[in-house]
Design a protein around this motif. Structure first.
Motif, PDB file in Angstrom:
ATOM      1  N   ARG A  77       0.834  -1.198   0.000  1.00 30.49           N
ATOM      2  CA  ARG A  77       0.000   0.000   0.000  1.00 30.49           C
ATOM      3  C   ARG A  77       0.869   1.248   0.000  1.00 30.49           C
ATOM      4  NH1 ARG A  77      -4.477   1.633   4.668  1.00 30.49           N
ATOM      5  NH2 ARG A  77      -5.103   3.619   3.728  1.00 30.49           N
ATOM      6  N   HIS A  78       1.936   1.222   0.772  1.00 32.20           N
ATOM      7  CA  HIS A  78       2.855   2.360   0.835  1.00 32.20           C
ATOM      8  C   HIS A  78       3.482   2.629  -0.527  1.00 32.20           C
ATOM      9  CE1 HIS A  78       5.723   5.192   2.401  1.00 32.20           C
ATOM     10  NE2 HIS A  78       6.751   4.429   2.074  1.00 32.20           N
ATOM     11  N   ARG A  88       2.291   1.801  -3.470  1.00 30.40           N
ATOM     12  CA  ARG A  88       1.263   2.286  -4.402  1.00 30.40           C
ATOM     13  C   ARG A  88       0.993   3.765  -4.198  1.00 30.40           C
ATOM     14  NH1 ARG A  88      -1.444  -2.546  -3.041  1.00 30.40           N
ATOM     15  NH2 ARG A  88      -2.902  -1.360  -1.742  1.00 30.40           N
ATOM     16  N   GLN A  89       0.989   4.201  -2.940  1.00 31.20           N
ATOM     17  CA  GLN A  89       0.755   5.618  -2.663  1.00 31.20           C
ATOM     18  C   GLN A  89       1.881   6.479  -3.222  1.00 31.20           C
ATOM     19  OE1 GLN A  89       0.365   5.471   1.600  1.00 31.20           O
ATOM     20  NE2 GLN A  89      -1.859   5.223   1.535  1.00 31.20           N
TER      21      GLN A  89
END
Length: 337
Positions: free
Chosen positions: A85-86, A88-89
């Motif tokens: 997730r990190h 992707r951000q």
């Protein structure tokens, strides 16, 4: 007619793009760092985390089924092929900044064109800004659609280097062109060349990564390949570079054709053996050899890739050495290109 009041805004757009691409390069580098983080410790930590707090036996049961980093198979120490997730951000921020940077470069090209009231590709500074805008636009269009975030650091690095060269080495104030260049063929011939260079610029890092990835696949035990674990396999990279080079080659072919037509109109002959003409033809020959070699059975893809890299270096030489060195003085010198 020149509108000097708009020139500072065109320059401001270039400086803004440089700032944006600097931050973009950092973001793409952070994205690669986030994706290349080893999983061994993370897997153990995740496995040791109890699902509930009903008792310590849950943690013990989890520990009994978890391999230590020394016991885990090699795949556990590899990089996760999926984005966290990190990551992707960070990638989303980097891609959005790429859009903004490309928009600023396009705005700079438009403002420069309005300032000088002609196609803004009449000297090395304008060509470099426009080619950077073309490369940024091509990459921005492909980044999210094909999930090419892993290529962003390499592309934005090339674009940023080109912009620095444009500002520090090639800058030319807004001015009208010499009468010999005041032709509608300038907009056609040079614009096609700019688009071709944009595609060649995307293919260049793809080819470099392909060679590195193929070496990694051939020697999987070699150290220092953590970055390549997040890059597609060599065959995928080779196909992507080939596609970019095909488009660039087609556009470069039209560059040759339109240049010959313009030469006939301006100088009375389609071919004068001018150094610029010769080097443009050399670039065409090299990329033709690359495409032929790639399509020929029995050719090693690595050999064809080396030819493609030589083609891009010939493009750079055609733009820098041929334009700047007195050794290659010819009929194109008055154009600054």
């Amino acid at each position: 007619m020149i509108h000097p009041a708009l020139a500072p805004y065109a320059n401001l757009a270039v400086y803004t793009a440089m700032g944006l691409f600097t931050v973009t390069l950092i973001c793409f580098a952070l994205y690669l760092a986030a994706r290349t983080r080893p999983l061994g410790a993370a897997i153990v930590a995740e496995a040791r985390t109890p699902v509930s707090v009903s008792g310590s036996h849950h943690l013990a049961a989890a520990d009994s089924h978890v391999e230590t980093p020394e016991q885990s198979p090699p795949a556990a120490a590899a990089c996760d092929p999926r984005d966290s997730r990190h990551a992707r951000q960070i990638a989303a921020v980097a891609v959005n900044l790429t859009y903004l940077g490309a928009a600023c470069l396009l705005a700079a090209v438009v403002l420069r064109g309005i300032t000088v009231m002609r196609p803004p590709n009449g000297n090395m500074y304008e060509f470099t800004i426009a080619a950077s805008a073309a490369a940024a636009t091509v990459y921005a269009a492909l980044a999210r659609r094909r999930h090419w975030e892993w290529l962003g650091a390499f592309v934005t690095g090339l674009i940023l280097a080109a912009l620095m060269a444009a500002v520090l080495l090639f800058y030319t104030g807004a001015a009208q062109l010499l009468p010999a260049l005041q032709s509608y063929w300038l907009g056609i011939h040079v614009t096609i060349a700019i688009c071709a260079v944009g595609f060649f610029t995307i293919a260049f890092p793809l080819s470099l990564l392909q060679l590195a990835q193929r070496r990694r696949q051939t020697h999987p035990t070699m150290a220092g390949h953590r970055l390549l674990a997040v890059v597609p396999d060599a065959e995928t990279l080779e196909r992507a570079a080939y596609g970019m080079n095909i488009v660039g080659f087609i556009l470069w072919t039209f560059t040759l054709i339109t240049g010959a037509i313009w030469a006939q109109e301006a100088w009375g002959a389609y071919w004068q053996w001018d150094p610029k003409e010769v080097w443009t033809f050399i670039v065409w020959i090299v990329f033709a050899a690359h495409l032929h070699g790639r399509a020929t059975a029995g050719w090693q893809s690595r050999r064809a890739t080396y030819i493609a890299l030589a083609g891009y270096l010939a493009v750079v030489a055609n733009f820098t050495l041929v334009n700047l060195s007195s050794t290659f003085a010819g009929m194109h010198n008055y154009s600054g290109m």
